[in-house]
Design a protein around this motif. Sequence first.
Motif, PDB file in Angstrom:
ATOM      1  N   ILE A   1     -24.632 -13.282  15.207  1.00  0.00           N
ATOM      2  CA  ILE A   1     -25.728 -13.735  15.739  1.00  0.00           C
ATOM      3  C   ILE A   1     -25.101 -14.352  16.298  1.00  0.00           C
ATOM      4  O   ILE A   1     -25.044 -15.672  15.730  1.00  0.00           O
ATOM      5  CB  ILE A   1     -26.744 -13.603  15.324  1.00  0.00           C
ATOM      6  CG1 ILE A   1     -27.738 -13.256  14.823  1.00  0.00           C
ATOM      7  CG2 ILE A   1     -28.522 -14.669  16.557  1.00  0.00           C
ATOM      8  CD1 ILE A   1     -29.153 -13.448  13.980  1.00  0.00           C
ATOM      9  N   HIS A   2     -24.668 -14.955  17.708  1.00  0.00           N
ATOM     10  CA  HIS A   2     -23.873 -16.150  18.524  1.00  0.00           C
ATOM     11  C   HIS A   2     -24.776 -17.081  18.277  1.00  0.00           C
ATOM     12  O   HIS A   2     -26.385 -17.236  18.381  1.00  0.00           O
ATOM     13  CB  HIS A   2     -24.133 -15.581  19.971  1.00  0.00           C
ATOM     14  CG  HIS A   2     -24.517 -15.301  20.638  1.00  0.00           C
ATOM     15  ND1 HIS A   2     -25.173 -16.686  21.396  1.00  0.00           N
ATOM     16  CD2 HIS A   2     -25.404 -14.171  21.026  1.00  0.00           C
ATOM     17  CE1 HIS A   2     -26.366 -16.552  22.713  1.00  0.00           C
ATOM     18  NE2 HIS A   2     -26.217 -14.819  21.735  1.00  0.00           N
ATOM     19  N   GLY A   3     -23.875 -18.568  18.984  1.00  0.00           N
ATOM     20  CA  GLY A   3     -24.866 -19.974  18.912  1.00  0.00           C
ATOM     21  C   GLY A   3     -25.134 -19.458  20.311  1.00  0.00           C
ATOM     22  O   GLY A   3     -25.331 -19.290  21.473  1.00  0.00           O
ATOM     23  N   GLY A   4     -26.136 -21.537  20.627  1.00  0.00           N
ATOM     24  CA  GLY A   4     -26.287 -21.515  21.709  1.00  0.00           C
ATOM     25  C   GLY A   4     -25.030 -21.404  22.644  1.00  0.00           C
ATOM     26  O   GLY A   4     -24.494 -22.393  22.572  1.00  0.00           O
ATOM     27  N   ARG A   5     -26.089 -21.131  24.529  1.00  0.00           N
ATOM     28  CA  ARG A   5     -24.996 -21.401  25.694  1.00  0.00           C
ATOM     29  C   ARG A   5     -23.826 -19.956  24.658  1.00  0.00           C
ATOM     30  O   ARG A   5     -22.557 -20.171  26.016  1.00  0.00           O
ATOM     31  CB  ARG A   5     -24.489 -22.541  25.584  1.00  0.00           C
ATOM     32  CG  ARG A   5     -26.167 -23.524  26.163  1.00  0.00           C
ATOM     33  CD  ARG A   5     -25.534 -25.087  26.468  1.00  0.00           C
ATOM     34  NE  ARG A   5     -25.095 -25.739  25.668  1.00  0.00           N
ATOM     35  CZ  ARG A   5     -24.122 -27.287  25.987  1.00  0.00           C
ATOM     36  NH1 ARG A   5     -23.902 -26.917  26.900  1.00  0.00           N
ATOM     37  NH2 ARG A   5     -24.088 -27.389  24.853  1.00  0.00           N
ATOM     38  N   ASP A   6     -23.680 -19.801  24.431  1.00  0.00           N
ATOM     39  CA  ASP A   6     -22.774 -18.478  23.982  1.00  0.00           C
ATOM     40  C   ASP A   6     -23.378 -17.560  23.972  1.00  0.00           C
ATOM     41  O   ASP A   6     -24.003 -17.116  25.454  1.00  0.00           O
ATOM     42  CB  ASP A   6     -22.109 -18.561  22.549  1.00  0.00           C
ATOM     43  CG  ASP A   6     -20.871 -17.972  22.720  1.00  0.00           C
ATOM     44  OD1 ASP A   6     -20.682 -17.405  23.152  1.00  0.00           O
ATOM     45  OD2 ASP A   6     -20.386 -19.206  21.587  1.00  0.00           O
ATOM     46  N   HIS A   7     -22.493 -16.094  23.828  1.00  0.00           N
ATOM     47  CA  HIS A   7     -22.644 -15.045  24.531  1.00  0.00           C
ATOM     48  C   HIS A   7     -22.025 -14.137  22.897  1.00  0.00           C
ATOM     49  O   HIS A   7     -21.241 -14.033  22.118  1.00  0.00           O
ATOM     50  CB  HIS A   7     -22.990 -14.147  25.779  1.00  0.00           C
ATOM     51  CG  HIS A   7     -21.119 -14.897  25.826  1.00  0.00           C
ATOM     52  ND1 HIS A   7     -19.767 -13.510  25.578  1.00  0.00           N
ATOM     53  CD2 HIS A   7     -20.680 -15.820  26.594  1.00  0.00           C
ATOM     54  CE1 HIS A   7     -19.138 -14.156  25.766  1.00  0.00           C
ATOM     55  NE2 HIS A   7     -18.661 -15.486  26.173  1.00  0.00           N
TER      56      HIS A   7
END
Length: 291
Positions: free
Chosen positions: A34-40
């Motif tokens: 599960i990626h982080g914020g503003r990521d993909h």
Amino acid sequence: MLTETPSSHVYFSQRLRLHYVDWGNEDAPPLLLIHGGRDHCRNWDWVASNLRKDYHVIAPDLRGHGDSQWMVGGGYLHIDYVYDIAQLVQQKHMSPVTVMGHSLGGSISLIYAGLYPETVAKLVSIEGMGAPPRWSHSGSTPKVESRLQNWINNLRHLSSRVPRKYASLEEAFHRMQTENPHLTEEQARHLTVHGSNQNEDGTYSWKFDNYVRTFAPIGLTDDEIQSLYARITCPTLLVYGKESWASDPMKDGRATVFRDVQVAGIDAAGHWSHHDQLDVFMRIVRDFLIE
């Protein structure tokens, strides 16, 4: 079937069309990244490539990120992200699942594991516990009117904010390098290609919804979050970069609430330790996973 590159898939959660990639190897134990914020989701490609022979790796794009649908409205609630992950685990029959999350994704992973401890086999959270305690200037919580006013003001600002356009993919790539100087040229290009769309006028913009930049004024309290952490029953690894803004959760006391926890600090790594020191990160993670 084991694949060299992931295949794209869609699932639905709260009527949103959400995207994830699947690295194959369906007979192996499931691993959710599960990626982080503003990521993909494609920011996990190096980790997934390392683990795809041993796990059935699935990496989702969170709502408002990557190739997942943006929501109508301005409230990207933390618990909605958790709901989306719960839906994916249920729909893909992934329980018991090993979960790894970074930053926002690390926080989502911890909350999900506290809600459904019986479904998580092992848990890795990379700087997923939020701001370090030293950043708190007072023990008091802002008054409700202040929180609501700040949220409204932030949304008004974001509503007038046009997504930044880059004249070329090369320009966006240089922005990615500036954001994280630890990245190699190959990493920065890869993240840029998978994290941007070309606009109708030929320019490029990042895929994420600008509204994910704001935080809703409602949510779980610190005490509630701590109570969820205490419900996690699986072995848990908390990772942080020693050059990041994050603090050592063992030294600051936040790790003590977990039942079965290890903490690993990585030298010469910032907030994205799984990028900055991939070989070291993978060695730590593999040692944890095979215990």
